[in-house]
Design a protein around this motif. Structure first.
Motif, PDB file in Angstrom:
ATOM      1  N   ILE A  20      30.801  79.731  74.620  1.00  0.00           N
ATOM      2  CA  ILE A  20      29.389  80.091  74.730  1.00  0.00           C
ATOM      3  C   ILE A  20      28.814  79.394  75.951  1.00  0.00           C
ATOM      4  CG2 ILE A  20      27.102  79.637  73.750  1.00  0.00           C
ATOM      5  CD1 ILE A  20      28.135  80.420  71.052  1.00  0.00           C
ATOM      6  N   SER A  21      28.139  80.175  76.789  1.00  0.00           N
ATOM      7  CA  SER A  21      27.437  79.634  77.943  1.00  0.00           C
ATOM      8  C   SER A  21      26.121  80.375  78.070  1.00  0.00           C
ATOM      9  CB  SER A  21      28.269  79.805  79.219  1.00  0.00           C
ATOM     10  OG  SER A  21      27.655  79.174  80.324  1.00  0.00           O
ATOM     11  N   GLY A  22      25.020  79.634  78.137  1.00  0.00           N
ATOM     12  CA  GLY A  22      23.716  80.285  78.111  1.00  0.00           C
ATOM     13  C   GLY A  22      23.518  80.962  76.768  1.00  0.00           C
ATOM     14  N   ASN A  23      23.085  82.219  76.793  1.00  0.00           N
ATOM     15  CA  ASN A  23      22.896  82.958  75.542  1.00  0.00           C
ATOM     16  C   ASN A  23      24.025  83.953  75.316  1.00  0.00           C
ATOM     17  OD1 ASN A  23      22.277  84.822  77.537  1.00  0.00           O
ATOM     18  ND2 ASN A  23      20.727  85.859  76.293  1.00  0.00           N
ATOM     19  N   GLY A  24      25.181  83.726  75.955  1.00  0.00           N
ATOM     20  CA  GLY A  24      26.279  84.670  75.849  1.00  0.00           C
ATOM     21  C   GLY A  24      27.548  84.065  75.272  1.00  0.00           C
ATOM     22  N   LEU A  25      28.248  84.864  74.479  1.00  0.00           N
ATOM     23  CA  LEU A  25      29.583  84.532  73.990  1.00  0.00           C
ATOM     24  C   LEU A  25      30.589  85.286  74.847  1.00  0.00           C
ATOM     25  CD1 LEU A  25      31.473  83.322  71.700  1.00  0.00           C
ATOM     26  CD2 LEU A  25      31.217  85.550  70.577  1.00  0.00           C
ATOM     27  N   ASP A  36      55.971  96.225  64.616  1.00  0.00           N
ATOM     28  CA  ASP A  36      56.631  94.915  64.729  1.00  0.00           C
ATOM     29  C   ASP A  36      56.375  94.253  66.072  1.00  0.00           C
ATOM     30  OD1 ASP A  36      57.734  95.122  62.193  1.00  0.00           O
ATOM     31  OD2 ASP A  36      59.493  96.211  62.930  1.00  0.00           O
ATOM     32  N   ASP A  37      55.476  94.810  66.862  1.00  0.00           N
ATOM     33  CA  ASP A  37      55.245  94.308  68.215  1.00  0.00           C
ATOM     34  C   ASP A  37      53.900  93.612  68.336  1.00  0.00           C
ATOM     35  OD1 ASP A  37      57.674  95.379  69.144  1.00  0.00           O
ATOM     36  OD2 ASP A  37      56.734  97.344  69.440  1.00  0.00           O
ATOM     37  N   GLU A  38      53.868  92.582  69.195  1.00  0.00           N
ATOM     38  CA  GLU A  38      52.615  91.955  69.591  1.00  0.00           C
ATOM     39  C   GLU A  38      52.149  92.600  70.888  1.00  0.00           C
ATOM     40  OE1 GLU A  38      53.170  87.797  69.958  1.00  0.00           O
ATOM     41  OE2 GLU A  38      53.335  87.430  67.810  1.00  0.00           O
ATOM     42  N   VAL A  39      50.976  93.167  70.865  1.00  0.00           N
ATOM     43  CA  VAL A  39      50.419  93.815  72.053  1.00  0.00           C
ATOM     44  C   VAL A  39      49.297  92.937  72.588  1.00  0.00           C
ATOM     45  CG1 VAL A  39      49.269  95.869  72.957  1.00  0.00           C
ATOM     46  CG2 VAL A  39      51.015  96.107  71.171  1.00  0.00           C
ATOM     47  N   PHE A  40      49.512  92.378  73.782  1.00  0.00           N
ATOM     48  CA  PHE A  40      48.507  91.506  74.371  1.00  0.00           C
ATOM     49  C   PHE A  40      47.403  92.345  75.004  1.00  0.00           C
ATOM     50  CE2 PHE A  40      52.467  89.093  74.343  1.00  0.00           C
ATOM     51  CZ  PHE A  40      52.047  87.963  73.653  1.00  0.00           C
ATOM     52  N   LEU A  41      46.175  91.888  74.838  1.00  0.00           N
ATOM     53  CA  LEU A  41      45.021  92.639  75.321  1.00  0.00           C
ATOM     54  C   LEU A  41      44.856  92.463  76.831  1.00  0.00           C
ATOM     55  CD1 LEU A  41      42.666  91.950  72.327  1.00  0.00           C
ATOM     56  CD2 LEU A  41      43.878  94.046  72.877  1.00  0.00           C
ATOM     57  N   PRO A  42      44.155  93.390  77.482  1.00  0.00           N
ATOM     58  CA  PRO A  42      44.071  93.393  78.956  1.00  0.00           C
ATOM     59  C   PRO A  42      43.591  92.059  79.520  1.00  0.00           C
ATOM     60  CG  PRO A  42      43.188  95.433  78.068  1.00  0.00           C
ATOM     61  CD  PRO A  42      43.446  94.547  76.898  1.00  0.00           C
ATOM     62  N   ASN A  43      44.220  91.659  80.632  1.00  0.00           N
ATOM     63  CA  ASN A  43      43.865  90.400  81.280  1.00  0.00           C
ATOM     64  C   ASN A  43      42.769  90.564  82.315  1.00  0.00           C
ATOM     65  OD1 ASN A  43      45.439  91.901  83.035  1.00  0.00           O
ATOM     66  ND2 ASN A  43      46.512  90.129  83.886  1.00  0.00           N
ATOM     67  N   ASP A  44      42.353  91.810  82.595  1.00  0.00           N
ATOM     68  CA  ASP A  44      41.392  92.071  83.664  1.00  0.00           C
ATOM     69  C   ASP A  44      40.000  92.365  83.122  1.00  0.00           C
ATOM     70  OD1 ASP A  44      41.920  94.512  82.525  1.00  0.00           O
ATOM     71  OD2 ASP A  44      42.226  95.582  84.424  1.00  0.00           O
ATOM     72  N   GLU A  45      39.686  91.822  81.951  1.00  0.00           N
ATOM     73  CA  GLU A  45      38.357  92.026  81.388  1.00  0.00           C
ATOM     74  C   GLU A  45      37.932  90.809  80.582  1.00  0.00           C
ATOM     75  OE1 GLU A  45      39.002  95.555  79.036  1.00  0.00           O
ATOM     76  OE2 GLU A  45      39.467  94.370  77.231  1.00  0.00           O
ATOM     77  N   ILE A  46      36.646  90.538  80.630  1.00  0.00           N
ATOM     78  CA  ILE A  46      36.010  89.547  79.773  1.00  0.00           C
ATOM     79  C   ILE A  46      34.909  90.270  79.015  1.00  0.00           C
ATOM     80  CG2 ILE A  46      34.501  87.520  79.736  1.00  0.00           C
ATOM     81  CD1 ILE A  46      36.046  86.437  82.121  1.00  0.00           C
ATOM     82  N   TRP A  47      34.850  90.044  77.721  1.00  0.00           N
ATOM     83  CA  TRP A  47      33.803  90.664  76.909  1.00  0.00           C
ATOM     84  C   TRP A  47      32.672  89.668  76.693  1.00  0.00           C
ATOM     85  CZ3 TRP A  47      33.343  95.656  75.262  1.00  0.00           C
ATOM     86  CH2 TRP A  47      34.437  96.492  75.496  1.00  0.00           C
ATOM     87  N   LEU A  48      31.453  90.136  76.939  1.00  0.00           N
ATOM     88  CA  LEU A  48      30.258  89.298  76.831  1.00  0.00           C
ATOM     89  C   LEU A  48      29.389  89.819  75.690  1.00  0.00           C
ATOM     90  CD1 LEU A  48      28.070  87.277  77.682  1.00  0.00           C
ATOM     91  CD2 LEU A  48      27.407  88.885  79.491  1.00  0.00           C
ATOM     92  N   TYR A  49      29.119  88.942  74.740  1.00  0.00           N
ATOM     93  CA  TYR A  49      28.254  89.280  73.610  1.00  0.00           C
ATOM     94  C   TYR A  49      26.924  88.567  73.784  1.00  0.00           C
ATOM     95  CZ  TYR A  49      26.710  89.926  68.753  1.00  0.00           C
ATOM     96  OH  TYR A  49      26.004  90.266  67.614  1.00  0.00           O
ATOM     97  N   ASP A  50      25.856  89.327  73.947  1.00  0.00           N
ATOM     98  CA  ASP A  50      24.517  88.768  74.096  1.00  0.00           C
ATOM     99  C   ASP A  50      24.039  88.307  72.724  1.00  0.00           C
ATOM    100  OD1 ASP A  50      21.630  88.531  74.203  1.00  0.00           O
ATOM    101  OD2 ASP A  50      21.687  89.560  76.128  1.00  0.00           O
ATOM    102  N   LEU A  51      23.901  87.000  72.549  1.00  0.00           N
ATOM    103  CA  LEU A  51      23.567  86.440  71.241  1.00  0.00           C
ATOM    104  C   LEU A  51      22.138  86.757  70.824  1.00  0.00           C
ATOM    105  CD1 LEU A  51      25.308  82.972  71.644  1.00  0.00           C
ATOM    106  CD2 LEU A  51      26.090  84.892  70.249  1.00  0.00           C
TER     107      LEU A  51
END
Length: 368
Positions: A20-25, A36-51
């Motif tokens: 958390i930084s400012g009002n964002g997660l 049976d596989d682990e699928v790693f999520l994209p490395n070229d994105e950050i998700w921002l949740y406005d609290l």
């Protein structure tokens, strides 16, 4: 580089990083299970949740991207999110990355020109931030046989090795200083906690706390404290009933003298939803009832927001090593301290916005 839509929501995930930084997660990485596989999520994105608004935004990233991973250790320092370690398609790593969260660019930087010795490759570790430095502790990783010099700091996993490469749990302390771009491994004193991974940690003042985790074939809920000025360990012995032993849980500092523990995986591999407060003045655990008792979580993240609210995101409600489902993408909010009168009033008005619609414009701008 960011797109916004009221229908957007971050994908389900476990083993991700969140701060958390400012009002964002801000959320990065993690994985989901498909068959049976682990699928790693994209490395070229950050998700921002406005609290404040309760809305998600996908932020595309650039620069020296870290590989897609889970189990990385993340923290926030001076507006930058740092991640270290983790496990991806190529196994565990000891690479170190940072990204500025408030310049609008979301450009990753690989911290590869550092003095001193980096920790060995590992994941499921934790960290503390103190006086502008990041202090990393523990984790599960691998070393060459010649690098294992002390059985008290690295316990070999007898079921995992390949030629002269051995996997195991450690209790090492490594410090990274962003100002000098340097690593060092301080000599610690006192009663060192047993090597572990998938534990939880929190910081209050100059004290770093470690709680529970997996130690070889068992899970515990012990508490240890490291003085980050003197590098002295001490074990805190509770004077009350302890929560069940667990791993993949979270713990957060919610006041100057209390820690909040939530969820995790029990000794008998049961996902848990219990919440506990540990009082550092009396060394007592107190279980608290909350509105999310029906939502067990493990390998989630938990960050402290305003008024000591703890924001839990993602994780799994099933034992992720056995099932190919169970990953979550909801945000759970835990109230750990009494709200101020102004917070109660603002929350009431916000929850009855239609009723007060004609009056909201009369509020001071800050409240509006």
């Amino acid at each position: 580089m960011a797109t916004s839509n009221t229908d957007l929501v971050a994908q389900e995930r476990s083993g991700h990083t969140a701060v958390i930084s400012g009002n964002g997660l801000f959320v990065w990485g993690g994985y989901v299970s498909v068959a049976d596989d682990e699928v790693f999520l994209p490395n070229d994105e950050i998700w921002l949740y406005d609290l404040d608004a309760g809305l998600w935004k996908r932020c595309g990233t650039c620069g020296e991207l870290p590989p897609s991973m889970s189990g990385s250790c993340g923290c926030i320092l001076n507006g930058h999110m740092y991640i270290f370690g983790g496990c991806g398609d190529d196994g565990q790593t000891n690479e170190h990355y940072s990204v500025h969260l408030h310049d609008g660019r979301y450009s990753w930087r690989r911290l590869n020109r550092c003095s001193g010795s980096r920790p060995s490759p590992r994941d499921k570790l934790s960290c503390w931030v103190h006086r502008g430095r990041i202090v990393y502790f523990g984790g599960y990783g691998h070393k060459l046989l010649g690098e294992i010099t002390d059985s008290r700091t690295f316990i070999v996993d007898e079921s995992s090795w390949a030629e002269d490469v051995f996997w195991g749990w450690n209790n090492e302390v490594h410090v990274f200083d962003p100002e000098t771009n340097s690593w060092n491994e301080p000599h610690t004193l006192g009663q060192t906690p047993a090597p572990r991974a998938a534990h939880a940690s929190a910081t209050i003042g100059n004290k770093g706390f470690v709680c529970g985790g997996r130690i070889k074939e068992t899970r515990t809920c012990d508490i240890h404290c490291l003085d980050l000025d003197t590098w002295t360990w001490s074990e805190i012995v509770p004077s009350s009933t302890l929560p069940l032993g667990r791993s993949w849980h979270t713990i957060n500092a919610v006041s100057d003298s209390s820690l909040f523990l939530f969820g995790g995986l029990s000794v008998d591999c049961r996902p848990m939803s219990d919440g506990w407060i540990f009082d550092l003045k009396t060394n007592t655990w107190t279980e608290i009832k909350h509105s999310n008792m029906d939502k067990p979580r493990l390998w989630h993240t938990a960050c402290v927001g305003r008024d000591s609210d703890v924001i839990v995101f993602g994780g799994s409600h099933d034992y992720i090593l056995l099932l190919d489902s169970g990953h979550c993408n909801d945000a759970l909010v835990f109230q750990t301290q009494p709200y101020s009168l102004i917070r109660l009033c603002v929350d009431f008005i916000a929850s009855h916005a239609k009723t007060f619609q004609s009056l909201i414009s009369c509020l001071p701008p800050k409240l509006r």
